[in-house]
Design a protein around this motif. Structure first.
Motif, short mmCIF file in Angstrom:
data_model
loop_
_atom_site.label_atom_id
_atom_site.label_comp_id
_atom_site.label_asym_id
_atom_site.label_seq_id
_atom_site.Cartn_x
_atom_site.Cartn_y
_atom_site.Cartn_z
N ARG A 249 18.75 -47.25 -12.20
CA ARG A 249 18.32 -48.11 -11.02
C ARG A 249 19.64 -48.28 -10.25
N LEU A 250 20.76 -48.20 -10.93
CA LEU A 250 22.12 -48.13 -10.22
C LEU A 250 22.30 -47.20 -9.52
N HIS A 251 22.24 -46.02 -10.16
CA HIS A 251 22.16 -44.60 -9.32
C HIS A 251 21.50 -44.55 -8.01
N ASP B 203 21.38 -45.32 3.94
CA ASP B 203 21.16 -46.39 4.88
C ASP B 203 22.06 -46.42 6.11
N ALA C 10 29.80 -46.89 -1.24
CA ALA C 10 28.64 -47.48 -2.23
C ALA C 10 29.22 -47.03 -3.57
N ARG D 258 20.35 -47.39 -6.38
CA ARG D 258 20.92 -48.27 -5.32
C ARG D 258 22.20 -47.74 -4.68
N ASN E 205 30.54 -50.09 -6.65
CA ASN E 205 29.50 -50.15 -7.92
C ASN E 205 30.22 -49.37 -9.32
N LYS F 188 10.48 -46.96 -9.88
CA LYS F 188 9.66 -47.16 -8.78
C LYS F 188 8.82 -45.97 -8.23
N ASN G 295 20.95 -45.24 -2.01
CA ASN G 295 20.11 -45.88 -0.92
C ASN G 295 21.21 -46.67 -0.12
N ILE G 296 22.38 -47.32 -0.53
CA ILE G 296 23.26 -47.76 0.13
C ILE G 296 23.88 -46.69 1.20
#
Length: 412
Positions: free
Chosen positions: A227-229, A238, A193, A231, A197, A147, A234-235
């Protein structure tokens, strides 16, 4: 684009080392830029298709890296401790986060942005970048897990900060709960997080290791892991931003927040179009968090934190993953700059301050307290909390709050 930035940085680093070996002097970013501009018309014609700012900013970043390196050398000679001197290294395509920076002309709109050589690009999220009342300086484009993101640096006038006058608070960081505050609010939940996961991450990494190197399936598996890393990061980010903002800003109940938003919206001109409605929402969101004389008594005057040795805590192999998953270092960094923005003082307790082993009621010390002891029991018969079960983290936050009170009394 990011390949051009990496090429320019590596080219400048190689030339600096080469020139220093032959002449004993360094070559500046301006001279390196002239060399690449000359080669653009000879053996590097692909540089014509990108913006000149990518090359210039990469070479400027290299000069800054050299200045930082030699500054650390001087500080180490003066006696200041540094883990590493940080000599600039060549950038690798497979490692690191690819990004490049563009300067003017940059034009920002509600749902798109116009960049040099790239043209107008539509944004996935609109109304986030300010479009009026600011001076746009530069834009940094970066890629993460497939992204693309754009970060715009603007110059904007900030309102004067009103110093907080509320009661000081103490905050104790932990693993079970992200943070426990002494003002009575519920403990903030740790999202964990990575732990939540971890099972999926192991499965994806195991699949990646079994794919043939250089194959398309391996490339797909690598993107899934990335992508999982992203995510997980980001969790965690946040949760940390929400936690630090809740401690810095004035606490408001949902009903109080709704009433304040309605009051602030009534003070602004009535919007007639959807674009004006979005602008009003942005202004209300900015005003609701602004420091004022009204919310000054609600904001803590001093916030006390523990000066934790996070790296030392990570040496415990049983706790290393859980400690890293919390993000204590990032929590401290956010509290440092947000407290300045909101007119509050941040106080760090000493490294060996016994916040958990000390009773906040009488000062009795539980010398042989273990990490597994989650309930604090004061054994002083003269204490009002004698044999009263106390939460370990809440007791620590109360001790930190008392330390903040002592600090305020010393200033009077």
């Amino acid at each position: 684009m990011q390949g051009v930035s990496r090429f320019s940085y590596n080219y400048g680093l190689a030339r600096k080392q080469e020139v220093y070996k032959t002449t004993g002097q360094s070559i500046s970013a301006i001279d390196l830029q002239k060399e690449l501009t000359a080669r653009k018309h000879v053996d590097l014609p692909w540089l014509k298709g990108v913006s000149k700012w990518i090359v210039q900013n990469a070479l400027r970043d290299l000069d800054v890296a050299y200045e930082n390196c030699f500054r650390r050398v001087r500080e180490k000679k003066a006696g200041k401790k540094h883990r590493g001197l940080g000599f600039p290294k060549f950038k690798s395509k497979s490692q690191g986060r690819g990004s490049f920076r563009l300067d003017k002309p940059i034009h920002v709109f509600e749902d798109r942005i116009q960049l040099p050589k790239l043209g107008t690009i539509r944004l996935k999220e609109d109304s986030y970048i300010p479009t009026s009342g600011v001076k746009v300086l530069s834009a940094t484009i970066s890629e993460r897990a497939g992204k693309w993101y754009v970060s715009v640096l603007v110059e904007e006038g900030a309102p004067s900060v009103v110093l907080a006058t509320g009661q000081p608070i103490g905050i104790d960081l932990g693993i079970l709960s992200l943070a426990v505050c002494s003002d009575g609010r519920p403990p903030l939940k740790n999202p964990k997080a990575l732990q939540e996961n971890l099972k999926r991450l192991k499965r994806l990494q195991r699949h990646l290791s079994r794919c043939k190197k250089g194959s398309a399936n391996r490339q797909k598996a690598r993107h899934q892991v990335a992508r999982l890393h992203a995510r997980i990061a980001n969790i965690r980010e946040d949760a940390l931003h929400k936690a630090t903002s809740s401690f810095i800003r004035a606490p408001l109940t949902p009903s109080e927040r709704i009433n304040l938003k309605a009051h602030l919206a009534s003070l602004l001109p009535l919007p007639k179009t959807k674009v004006e409605q979005k602008k009003v929402k942005k202004q209300v969101k900015k005003l609701i968090h602004q420091t004022t004389e009204v919310n000054a008594p609600l904001r803590p005057q001093v916030i006390a934190l523990e000066n934790l040795s996070v790296e030392g805590m990570k040496r415990n192999r049983k706790l290393a993953r859980a400690v890293s998953d919390v993000g204590m270092g990032e929590f401290r960094k956010q509290m440092e700059y947000k407290s300045v923005w909101n007119g509050e003082r941040l106080l760090f307790a000493g490294r060996f301050f016994p916040s958990s082993k000390r009773c906040h009621g009488c000062g009795w010390m539980w010398e042989d307290m273990e990490l597994s002891d989650r309930i604090f029991l004061c054994q002083n018969p003269m204490c009002r909390l004698f044999q009263v079960p106390q939460d370990r983290d809440l007791n620590a936050s109360e001790n930190l709050a008392e330390l903040a009170d002592e600090y305020l009394r010393s200033l009077r």
